[in-house]
Design a protein around this motif. Structure first.
Motif, PDB file in Angstrom:
ATOM      1  N   MET A  92       0.832  -1.206   0.000  1.00  0.00           N
ATOM      2  CA  MET A  92       0.000   0.000   0.000  1.00  0.00           C
ATOM      3  C   MET A  92       0.866   1.255   0.000  1.00  0.00           C
ATOM      4  SD  MET A  92      -3.047  -1.090  -0.210  1.00  0.00           S
ATOM      5  CE  MET A  92      -4.208   0.112   0.366  1.00  0.00           C
ATOM      6  N   LEU A  93       1.922   1.235   0.797  1.00  0.00           N
ATOM      7  CA  LEU A  93       2.827   2.390   0.811  1.00  0.00           C
ATOM      8  C   LEU A  93       3.495   2.577  -0.544  1.00  0.00           C
ATOM      9  CD1 LEU A  93       4.468   2.001   4.336  1.00  0.00           C
ATOM     10  CD2 LEU A  93       2.848   3.770   3.602  1.00  0.00           C
ATOM     11  N   GLY A  94       3.701   1.486  -1.271  1.00  0.00           N
ATOM     12  CA  GLY A  94       4.328   1.578  -2.590  1.00  0.00           C
ATOM     13  C   GLY A  94       3.371   1.970  -3.690  1.00  0.00           C
ATOM     14  N   ILE A  95       2.123   1.482  -3.627  1.00  0.00           N
ATOM     15  CA  ILE A  95       1.177   1.780  -4.708  1.00  0.00           C
ATOM     16  C   ILE A  95       0.754   3.242  -4.670  1.00  0.00           C
ATOM     17  CG2 ILE A  95      -1.017   1.182  -3.584  1.00  0.00           C
ATOM     18  CD1 ILE A  95       0.001   0.305  -7.192  1.00  0.00           C
ATOM     19  N   LEU A  96       0.729   3.829  -3.490  1.00  0.00           N
ATOM     20  CA  LEU A  96       0.340   5.241  -3.392  1.00  0.00           C
ATOM     21  C   LEU A  96       1.290   6.139  -4.189  1.00  0.00           C
ATOM     22  CD1 LEU A  96      -0.780   5.339   0.333  1.00  0.00           C
ATOM     23  CD2 LEU A  96      -2.253   5.398  -1.682  1.00  0.00           C
ATOM     24  N   LEU A 103      10.196  -4.374  -3.213  1.00  0.00           N
ATOM     25  CA  LEU A 103      11.216  -5.290  -2.735  1.00  0.00           C
ATOM     26  C   LEU A 103      10.909  -5.718  -1.295  1.00  0.00           C
ATOM     27  CD1 LEU A 103      14.643  -5.930  -3.397  1.00  0.00           C
ATOM     28  CD2 LEU A 103      14.451  -4.870  -1.150  1.00  0.00           C
ATOM     29  N   VAL A 104      10.575  -4.770  -0.449  1.00  0.00           N
ATOM     30  CA  VAL A 104      10.245  -5.077   0.945  1.00  0.00           C
ATOM     31  C   VAL A 104       9.005  -5.959   1.004  1.00  0.00           C
ATOM     32  CG1 VAL A 104       9.406  -4.046   3.099  1.00  0.00           C
ATOM     33  CG2 VAL A 104      11.429  -3.104   1.962  1.00  0.00           C
ATOM     34  N   ARG A 105       7.993  -5.650   0.202  1.00  0.00           N
ATOM     35  CA  ARG A 105       6.782  -6.472   0.157  1.00  0.00           C
ATOM     36  C   ARG A 105       7.121  -7.922  -0.178  1.00  0.00           C
ATOM     37  NH1 ARG A 105       4.223  -5.301  -4.868  1.00  0.00           N
ATOM     38  NH2 ARG A 105       5.609  -6.948  -5.562  1.00  0.00           N
ATOM     39  N   THR A 106       7.951  -8.127  -1.197  1.00  0.00           N
ATOM     40  CA  THR A 106       8.307  -9.474  -1.620  1.00  0.00           C
ATOM     41  C   THR A 106       9.062 -10.214  -0.522  1.00  0.00           C
ATOM     42  OG1 THR A 106       8.368  -8.763  -3.920  1.00  0.00           O
ATOM     43  CG2 THR A 106       9.518 -10.813  -3.393  1.00  0.00           C
ATOM     44  N   ALA A 143       7.844   6.443 -11.818  1.00  0.00           N
ATOM     45  CA  ALA A 143       7.017   5.935 -10.722  1.00  0.00           C
ATOM     46  C   ALA A 143       7.620   4.663 -10.122  1.00  0.00           C
ATOM     47  CB  ALA A 143       5.596   5.686 -11.214  1.00  0.00           C
ATOM     48  N   GLN A 144       8.130   3.786 -10.976  1.00  0.00           N
ATOM     49  CA  GLN A 144       8.748   2.557 -10.474  1.00  0.00           C
ATOM     50  C   GLN A 144       9.993   2.852  -9.652  1.00  0.00           C
ATOM     51  OE1 GLN A 144       8.979  -0.920 -13.178  1.00  0.00           O
ATOM     52  NE2 GLN A 144       7.884   0.450 -14.575  1.00  0.00           N
ATOM     53  N   PHE A 145      10.789   3.804 -10.090  1.00  0.00           N
ATOM     54  CA  PHE A 145      11.994   4.155  -9.334  1.00  0.00           C
ATOM     55  C   PHE A 145      11.621   4.656  -7.936  1.00  0.00           C
ATOM     56  CE2 PHE A 145      15.304   7.045  -7.890  1.00  0.00           C
ATOM     57  CZ  PHE A 145      16.414   6.204  -7.954  1.00  0.00           C
ATOM     58  N   VAL A 146      10.581   5.457  -7.862  1.00  0.00           N
ATOM     59  CA  VAL A 146      10.131   5.986  -6.563  1.00  0.00           C
ATOM     60  C   VAL A 146       9.586   4.874  -5.675  1.00  0.00           C
ATOM     61  CG1 VAL A 146       8.383   7.464  -5.474  1.00  0.00           C
ATOM     62  CG2 VAL A 146       9.658   8.305  -7.455  1.00  0.00           C
ATOM     63  N   ALA A 147       8.807   3.970  -6.236  1.00  0.00           N
ATOM     64  CA  ALA A 147       8.068   2.994  -5.441  1.00  0.00           C
ATOM     65  C   ALA A 147       8.752   1.631  -5.301  1.00  0.00           C
ATOM     66  CB  ALA A 147       6.682   2.798  -6.050  1.00  0.00           C
ATOM     67  N   TYR A 148       9.762   1.335  -6.094  1.00  0.00           N
ATOM     68  CA  TYR A 148      10.326  -0.016  -6.113  1.00  0.00           C
ATOM     69  C   TYR A 148      10.828  -0.519  -4.759  1.00  0.00           C
ATOM     70  CZ  TYR A 148      12.471  -4.272  -7.619  1.00  0.00           C
ATOM     71  OH  TYR A 148      12.786  -5.601  -7.746  1.00  0.00           O
ATOM     72  N   PRO A 149      11.470   0.301  -3.935  1.00  0.00           N
ATOM     73  CA  PRO A 149      11.896  -0.227  -2.631  1.00  0.00           C
ATOM     74  C   PRO A 149      10.745  -0.856  -1.836  1.00  0.00           C
ATOM     75  CG  PRO A 149      13.017   1.825  -3.056  1.00  0.00           C
ATOM     76  CD  PRO A 149      11.976   1.666  -4.145  1.00  0.00           C
TER      77      PRO A 149
END
Length: 188
Positions: free
Chosen positions: A63-67, A116-119, A107-113
């Motif tokens: 959720m923190l990443g999709i936002l 990774l944490v989710r996975t 957007a991917q660069f901003v949210a990718y971490p």
């Protein structure tokens, strides 16, 4: 700024709705051969062995990443489209495609971490004897940076970009072309 918020909220609702399938997809992908017999078996196995809550392990990071992903994607695309509309009455399809790819990459660069944490959180608890343990999102971020450096948060980014950028470009292209075919102004 309202487009950033709208993109973020719509992304969050979609992600929350399908999250157990996302978690199970990850589990099936990294599981030893034979651990799961399919999607329904994986769902029931995880729920039975680890509890129903385990199907949502990593949802906070997701959720923190999709936002930021959805918000930045929409904001960048709309910003690029606004610039295109200063040069064209209707932006050429190729520019919509490229703008969608650029927006997705940023957007991917901003949210990718967060992905990774989710996975890593999703994988946790899957195999007996796995000693990797995270107490949550912050702990996973901290351990990753401490053990792998800041670039550790971006492991796997390139294949992710290579997969998602063209898909996002196509999505934006189709969306903009569909609006035009329905008689909706390109400036909307």
């Amino acid at each position: 700024h309202e487009r950033l918020v709208l993109g973020a909220v719509s992304g969050a609702v979609g992600q929350l709705t399908v999250y157990p399938l996302e978690m199970v997809r990850t589990r099936i992908a990294v599981a030893p051969t034979g651990m799961y017999e399919g999607v329904s078996h994986a769902i029931f196995s995880v729920a039975q062995r680890e509890g129903v809550g385990a199907l949502y392990r990593g949802v906070g990071a997701s959720m923190l990443g999709i936002l930021p992903y959805a918000g930045v994607d929409l904001m960048i695309f709309e910003g690029l489209k606004k610039r295109m509309l200063t040069a064209y009455d209707t932006p050429p399809p190729a520019l919509n495609f490229v703008s969608g790819m650029v927006a997705s990459c940023v957007a991917q660069f901003v949210a990718y971490p967060f992905a990774l944490v989710r996975t890593r959180l999703q994988k946790q608890g899957m195999i007996e004897g796995d000693t990797t343990r995270y107490r949550g999102i912050v702990d996973c971020f901290s351990q990753t940076v401490r053990n792998e450096g800041i670039l550790g948060l971006y492991k796997g980014l390139l294949p992710n970009v290579l997969k998602l950028a063209p898909a996002a470009g196509i999505n934006w292209l189709v969306f903009e072309q569909a609006k035009l075919s329905m008689g909706i102004d390109a400036r909307s």
